[in-house]
Design a protein around this motif. Structure first.
Motif, PDB file in Angstrom:
ATOM      1  N   ASP A  24       0.185  -1.542   0.031  1.00 20.80           N
ATOM      2  CA  ASP A  24      -0.129  -0.047  -0.157  1.00 20.80           C
ATOM      3  C   ASP A  24       0.991   1.244   0.442  1.00 20.80           C
ATOM      4  N   ILE A  25       2.489   1.091  -0.502  1.00 20.61           N
ATOM      5  CA  ILE A  25       2.918   2.417  -0.341  1.00 20.61           C
ATOM      6  C   ILE A  25       3.419   2.343  -1.635  1.00 20.61           C
ATOM      7  N   SER A  26       4.124   3.434  -2.067  1.00 18.52           N
ATOM      8  CA  SER A  26       4.296   3.748  -3.882  1.00 18.52           C
ATOM      9  C   SER A  26       6.099   3.783  -3.455  1.00 18.52           C
ATOM     10  N   ILE A  27       6.791   3.903  -4.365  1.00 17.15           N
ATOM     11  CA  ILE A  27       7.840   4.418  -4.533  1.00 17.15           C
ATOM     12  C   ILE A  27       8.316   5.193  -4.232  1.00 17.15           C
ATOM     13  N   GLU A  28       8.345   6.368  -4.336  1.00 19.57           N
ATOM     14  CA  GLU A  28       8.348   7.704  -4.032  1.00 19.57           C
ATOM     15  C   GLU A  28       7.424   8.292  -2.872  1.00 19.57           C
ATOM     16  N   ASP A  29       6.194   7.495  -1.962  1.00 18.79           N
ATOM     17  CA  ASP A  29       6.767   7.603  -0.347  1.00 18.79           C
ATOM     18  C   ASP A  29       7.205   7.322   0.051  1.00 18.79           C
TER      19      ASP A  29
END
Length: 224
Positions: A24-29
């Motif tokens: 549930d997390i993007s690489i950016e985040d």
């Protein structure tokens, strides 16, 4: 010299756990989460002025590196929070902090690759944590259950290696290697790097205004 921290999670395997927490997390985040921890370090040094403090990010298709001179974190913090799953009851409720030591830091590292190294130095100690994720996910240990029987369970330990040689400044260096294939492809995409730079400038704008210096692949990021 190595120190071990031991904790158990009996109802879920390590591999299932770390794979699920990264969904549930993007690489950016994930990258922003790591930056937030550096900003928290800067805030502990001087909450009003970050002049002289810096974060340097290097990204390519084989490696991710983030280095700061924002004070580092202690071995005690690593054992109780940064490399522990879950928040202990005695965890302090610090004001003006944005990072998420505990699940956040590890989630970001697991998201990016299969091997990571965290090296950090404070006035009190200097140590490294090296994690081969695949090997770590298969660790087992013997314990004695309530009936006195020996059983094998997942071993959630991390190893801490104390380092004698000093860094130039107190701070933290994080390196992630053996990047996941989708992450490697993303890290060589110029559009992604431009979007990441814009996100950092936007989300850490207040920190940049307070004098924090951030470079991404040599590019100086500025407050908007």
């Amino acid at each position: 010299m190595k120190t071990l921290v031991i904790f158990y999670c009996c109802n879920i395997t390590i591999k299932i756990f770390y794979r699920n927490i990264t969904r549930d997390i993007s690489i950016e985040d994930a990258i922003i989460d790591l930056l937030d921890n550096s900003v928290d370090g800067a805030n502990r040094i001087n909450p009003d002025n970050y002049e002289g403090l810096s974060i340097n990010i290097q990204i390519n298709d084989s490696e991710f590196i983030i280095q700061d001179n924002c004070g580092g974190f202690s071995l005690d913090t690593a054992q109780k929070y940064a490399f522990r799953f879950g928040r202990p009851n005695e965890a302090p409720n610090e004001q003006n902090t944005i990072g998420r030591f505990g699940i956040g830091m590890k989630r970001s590292l697991f998201k990016m690759g299969k091997y990571f190294e965290v090296e950090t130095q404070t006035n009190e100690n200097h140590f490294k944590v090296n994690v081969d994720v695949e090997r770590w996910s298969k660790q087992m240990q013997e314990v004695v259950d309530s009936s006195g029987n020996k059983i094998s369970i997942d071993d959630w330990n991390f190893n801490y290696e104390l380092v004698e040689e000093k860094l130039e400044n107190n701070g933290t260096i994080i390196k992630v290697n053996l990047l996941h294939s989708e992450v490697s492809e993303l890290f060589k995409n110029d559009n992604f790097l431009n979007e990441l730079a814009n996100s950092i400038q936007k989300q850490l704008n207040f920190s940049l205004l307070k004098g924090l210096t951030i470079h991404l692949n040599g590019r100086h990021l500025e407050a908007k």
